[in-house]
Write a protein that holds these residues in place. Structure first.
Motif, PDB file in Angstrom:
ATOM      1  N   LEU A  40      -4.493  12.490  -4.680  1.00  0.00           N
ATOM      2  CA  LEU A  40      -4.254  13.790  -4.050  1.00  0.00           C
ATOM      3  C   LEU A  40      -4.227  13.646  -2.537  1.00  0.00           C
ATOM      4  O   LEU A  40      -3.438  14.291  -1.848  1.00  0.00           O
ATOM      5  CB  LEU A  40      -5.363  14.769  -4.447  1.00  0.00           C
ATOM      6  N   CYS A  41      -5.091  12.770  -2.028  1.00  0.00           N
ATOM      7  CA  CYS A  41      -5.174  12.608  -0.580  1.00  0.00           C
ATOM      8  C   CYS A  41      -4.057  11.746  -0.022  1.00  0.00           C
ATOM      9  O   CYS A  41      -3.715  11.858   1.148  1.00  0.00           O
ATOM     10  CB  CYS A  41      -6.509  11.997  -0.192  1.00  0.00           C
ATOM     11  N   THR A  42      -3.519  10.827  -0.837  1.00  0.00           N
ATOM     12  CA  THR A  42      -2.526   9.903  -0.291  1.00  0.00           C
ATOM     13  C   THR A  42      -1.104  10.258  -0.705  1.00  0.00           C
ATOM     14  O   THR A  42      -0.161   9.895  -0.009  1.00  0.00           O
ATOM     15  CB  THR A  42      -2.818   8.468  -0.754  1.00  0.00           C
ATOM     16  N   GLY A  43      -0.942  10.930  -1.831  1.00  0.00           N
ATOM     17  CA  GLY A  43       0.385  11.375  -2.233  1.00  0.00           C
ATOM     18  C   GLY A  43       1.322  10.283  -2.689  1.00  0.00           C
ATOM     19  O   GLY A  43       2.533  10.450  -2.647  1.00  0.00           O
ATOM     20  N   SER A  44       0.784   9.152  -3.131  1.00  0.00           N
ATOM     21  CA  SER A  44       1.656   8.103  -3.649  1.00  0.00           C
ATOM     22  C   SER A  44       0.908   7.271  -4.676  1.00  0.00           C
ATOM     23  O   SER A  44      -0.316   7.148  -4.614  1.00  0.00           O
ATOM     24  CB  SER A  44       2.135   7.204  -2.517  1.00  0.00           C
ATOM     25  N   LEU A  45       1.667   6.716  -5.629  1.00  0.00           N
ATOM     26  CA  LEU A  45       1.051   5.831  -6.606  1.00  0.00           C
ATOM     27  C   LEU A  45       1.221   4.374  -6.211  1.00  0.00           C
ATOM     28  O   LEU A  45       0.758   3.479  -6.897  1.00  0.00           O
ATOM     29  CB  LEU A  45       1.670   6.052  -7.987  1.00  0.00           C
ATOM     30  N   ASN A  46       1.927   4.156  -5.112  1.00  0.00           N
ATOM     31  CA  ASN A  46       2.163   2.791  -4.646  1.00  0.00           C
ATOM     32  C   ASN A  46       0.959   2.324  -3.832  1.00  0.00           C
ATOM     33  O   ASN A  46       0.518   3.007  -2.910  1.00  0.00           O
ATOM     34  CB  ASN A  46       3.431   2.792  -3.789  1.00  0.00           C
ATOM     35  N   LEU A  47       0.418   1.149  -4.188  1.00  0.00           N
ATOM     36  CA  LEU A  47      -0.828   0.714  -3.554  1.00  0.00           C
ATOM     37  C   LEU A  47      -0.666   0.507  -2.052  1.00  0.00           C
ATOM     38  O   LEU A  47      -1.561   0.797  -1.270  1.00  0.00           O
ATOM     39  CB  LEU A  47      -1.323  -0.564  -4.218  1.00  0.00           C
ATOM     40  N   GLN A  48       0.502   0.006  -1.661  1.00  0.00           N
ATOM     41  CA  GLN A  48       0.744  -0.217  -0.231  1.00  0.00           C
ATOM     42  C   GLN A  48       0.736   1.115   0.525  1.00  0.00           C
ATOM     43  O   GLN A  48       0.127   1.230   1.588  1.00  0.00           O
ATOM     44  CB  GLN A  48       2.091  -0.912  -0.064  1.00  0.00           C
ATOM     45  N   ASP A  49       1.386   2.136  -0.058  1.00  0.00           N
ATOM     46  CA  ASP A  49       1.395   3.455   0.586  1.00  0.00           C
ATOM     47  C   ASP A  49      -0.003   4.057   0.631  1.00  0.00           C
ATOM     48  O   ASP A  49      -0.349   4.770   1.577  1.00  0.00           O
ATOM     49  CB  ASP A  49       2.333   4.411  -0.163  1.00  0.00           C
ATOM     50  N   ILE A  50      -0.801   3.776  -0.400  1.00  0.00           N
ATOM     51  CA  ILE A  50      -2.167   4.311  -0.412  1.00  0.00           C
ATOM     52  C   ILE A  50      -2.971   3.742   0.743  1.00  0.00           C
ATOM     53  O   ILE A  50      -3.700   4.448   1.431  1.00  0.00           O
ATOM     54  CB  ILE A  50      -2.839   3.997  -1.761  1.00  0.00           C
ATOM     55  N   VAL A  51      -2.797   2.417   0.983  1.00  0.00           N
ATOM     56  CA  VAL A  51      -3.519   1.795   2.098  1.00  0.00           C
ATOM     57  C   VAL A  51      -3.055   2.397   3.420  1.00  0.00           C
ATOM     58  O   VAL A  51      -3.863   2.703   4.299  1.00  0.00           O
ATOM     59  CB  VAL A  51      -3.292   0.274   2.088  1.00  0.00           C
ATOM     60  N   LEU A  52      -1.731   2.580   3.572  1.00  0.00           N
ATOM     61  CA  LEU A  52      -1.185   3.005   4.855  1.00  0.00           C
ATOM     62  C   LEU A  52      -1.303   4.506   5.087  1.00  0.00           C
ATOM     63  O   LEU A  52      -1.041   4.977   6.190  1.00  0.00           O
ATOM     64  CB  LEU A  52       0.285   2.592   4.950  1.00  0.00           C
ATOM     65  N   ALA A  53      -1.695   5.262   4.040  1.00  0.00           N
ATOM     66  CA  ALA A  53      -1.727   6.721   4.187  1.00  0.00           C
ATOM     67  C   ALA A  53      -2.702   7.136   5.292  1.00  0.00           C
ATOM     68  O   ALA A  53      -3.750   6.522   5.492  1.00  0.00           O
ATOM     69  CB  ALA A  53      -2.134   7.371   2.866  1.00  0.00           C
TER      70      ALA A  53
END
Lengths: 336, 204
Positions: A170-183
């Motif tokens: 919910l906080c990162t808005g992506s299921l991609n691990l790289q996007d989660i780190v960069l969010a």
């Protein structure tokens, strides 16, 4: 033929190289995690830990590996041979499979897939099969009890883990691990996720069958649980798989909560240090937590374990999902 | 393309084979294990179609949760396989009859199956508003907008089913010793413990 080589061959060769690199890295980490565990446990219990083999006992894991390798594999006569031998292989293969989507550094990832988190969750939820198959195929009471305990334990804690992951998503808005780190994560968002980090840390202890939730093994009550009948390499595969799973779960926590390869606490002046170093350090910190918990806490009773999973963690994480969604909606901070 | 084709035939082949083995192997635990292999290969087929979200959900829900409980139950069952197979032959005639009826119905339905002309034009036409979205986002956009009520209804039905299952199987047995954490925490030393000073030589 040359065309086929150019289309697929080069790519396959590079991918195989990366796979070998990752597997060798994971196995070396596993070897030295066992060493670190014995050293840290030793330190916490005022002993020295391994000191004999090599300088500071550094060659101890290799000696252990050689010992297990040279022993005889005993298969109980009443065991279901195929399933008995398949179980450790499945557990070990699954613990290596998940590493395909872990981003070690920016763009240092074997498969940068859109649904990386779900892939990790799927692979870790299949880990229970190795244990339950081992417990059943051994045809022994202790092993069977261990297998049953493990199955119910892992299924129970997966539920709250899933809800925690939903909070992060919910906080990162992506299921991609790289996007989660960069969010982008402001401080208030991290404060919102902090309770989830605590629950997640406890859940991964249960998910990897580690103390204080090591009931499936429970040396003092069911002698060794699901792996009581295993010896030599089959046992070594269980052992490797269990420790590789620990490292995997730590890496998953690092990616979901601790900002992966980025410098800690947003200290950008530390960005000259290669990202993989930060990734390794953060993972190692969580692994230390694993060992620390093992050295500190007594084993839970079975009903206490179930109570914690279903009556405490499940309602708490469920409420927190609603709360997170509500806060994000109210402050108009929903990503994407 | 050739790799995709090879992957498809491998996955589909193993899927069909394991589905057959589910109903033919004697040991029920092996059956469930082949069922899991089948689920896994079906997930592989979804990945091949580019539906990675559904593939992962299939693995998480069916392989990771449903099949575990299934395996759990089958492992705990103490069934004698010989007894189970002894009376099976008497059901063959009625099984054949039911099978024949179903097959003929399928043939009847399929032989007159036709598409309206406008449907044929729309076949495999991607919905434009989801162009450029990952399939997780596309699914979310459909499920939570156009189909929100059926989606919520499905959730409600599952919820009722869950509560029903709990109510049906729950029985409260008297005399079971349970740990009440709240009571334990509320217990004070002064309630349960009395410290007395005992004179030397005067104790019981």
């Amino acid at each position: 033929m040359l065309d086929l080589w150019n289309t697929y061959g080069v790519w396959t060769a590079w991918t195989l190289l990366y796979i070998v690199l990752i597997i060798v890295g994971v196995l070396l980490s596993v070897a030295y995690l066992t060493y670190a565990e014995r050293k840290v446990l030793g330190g916490m219990q005022r002993r020295q830990g391994p000191i004999t083999v090599g300088p500071f006992g550094l060659l101890q894991p290799i000696a252990d590996g050689l010992k297990l390798f040279s022993k005889e594999t005993v298969i109980p006569s009443q065991a279901n041979r195929v399933v008995f031998l398949l179980a450790p292989v499945i557990l070990f293969a699954l613990s290596l499979m998940a590493w395909a989507v872990i981003p070690f550094d920016r763009d240092w990832v074997l498969a940068n897939i859109n649904v990386g988190v779900l892939y990790l969750f799927a692979v870790s939820s299949m880990g229970v099969y190795g244990v339950i198959m081992a417990g059943w195929a051994s045809n022994s009471r202790y092993a069977f009890l261990g297998g049953l305990r493990s199955a119910s334990q892992m299924v129970s804690y997966e539920v709250s883990m899933g809800l925690i992951i939903v909070c992060v998503l919910l906080c990162t808005g992506s299921l991609n691990l790289q996007d989660i780190v960069l969010a982008e994560r402001p401080v208030w968002m991290q404060a919102l996720l902090f309770p989830m980090l605590i629950v997640f840390l406890i859940s991964i202890l249960a998910e990897t069958n580690r103390a204080p939730f090591d009931l499936p093994e429970g040396e003092s009550e069911i002698t060794g649980g699901f792996m009581v009948e295993y010896s030599a390499m089959a046992f070594a595969l269980f052992f490797l798989g269990e420790y590789a799973n620990m490292i995997l779960m730590s890496a998953m926590t690092t990616v979901l909560f601790l900002g992966g390869w980025l410098p800690p606490f947003g200290m950008d002046f530390l960005a000259f240090v290669p990202g993989i170093v930060w990734f390794a350090l953060k993972t190692a910190a969580i692994l230390f937590f694993f060992i620390w918990a093992r050295a500190t806490l007594p084993r839970f009773r079975y009903d206490q374990l179930m109570r914690l999973g279903w009556k405490v963690f499940l309602p708490f994480t469920l409420i927190w999902v609603v709360l997170t969604a509500g806060v994000l909606l109210t402050f108009d901070a929903l990503p994407g | 393309m050739i790799i995709e084709a090879l992957a498809f035939y491998a996955l589909a082949g193993i899927l069909t084979l394991s589905a057959l083995l589910v109903i033919t192997v004697r040991n029920p635990v092996h059956s469930v294990l082949f069922l899991i292999l089948g689920f896994f290969n079906a997930a592989g087929l979804f990945v091949l179609l580019g539906a990675e979200f559904i593939a992962m959900i299939l693995v998480i829900v069916y392989v990771g949760a449903v099949a575990v409980l299934f395996l759990f139950v089958v492992m705990m069952l103490d069934v004698s396989f010989a007894d189970l197979r002894k009376g099976a032959m008497q059901y063959v005639p009625i099984g054949l009859v039911i099978g024949a009826i179903l097959l003929s119905e399928l043939i009847l339905v399929y032989s007159v199956w036709g598409f309206a002309p406008e449907t044929l034009d729309n076949r495999a036409a991607p919905v434009e508003k989801f162009e450029g979205l990952t399939n997780t986002e596309a699914l979310g956009n459909v499920l939570y907008t156009d189909y929100i009520f059926p989606f919520q209804l499905a959730g409600l039905i599952l919820f009722v089913a869950m509560i029903g299952a709990i109510v049906l199987t729950h029985r409260s047995r008297p005399g079971v010793r349970k740990q009440s954490v709240a009571d334990q925490q509320a217990r004070k030393a002064s309630d349960v413990l009395e410290i007395r000073k005992v004179q030397t030589g005067s104790g019981a």
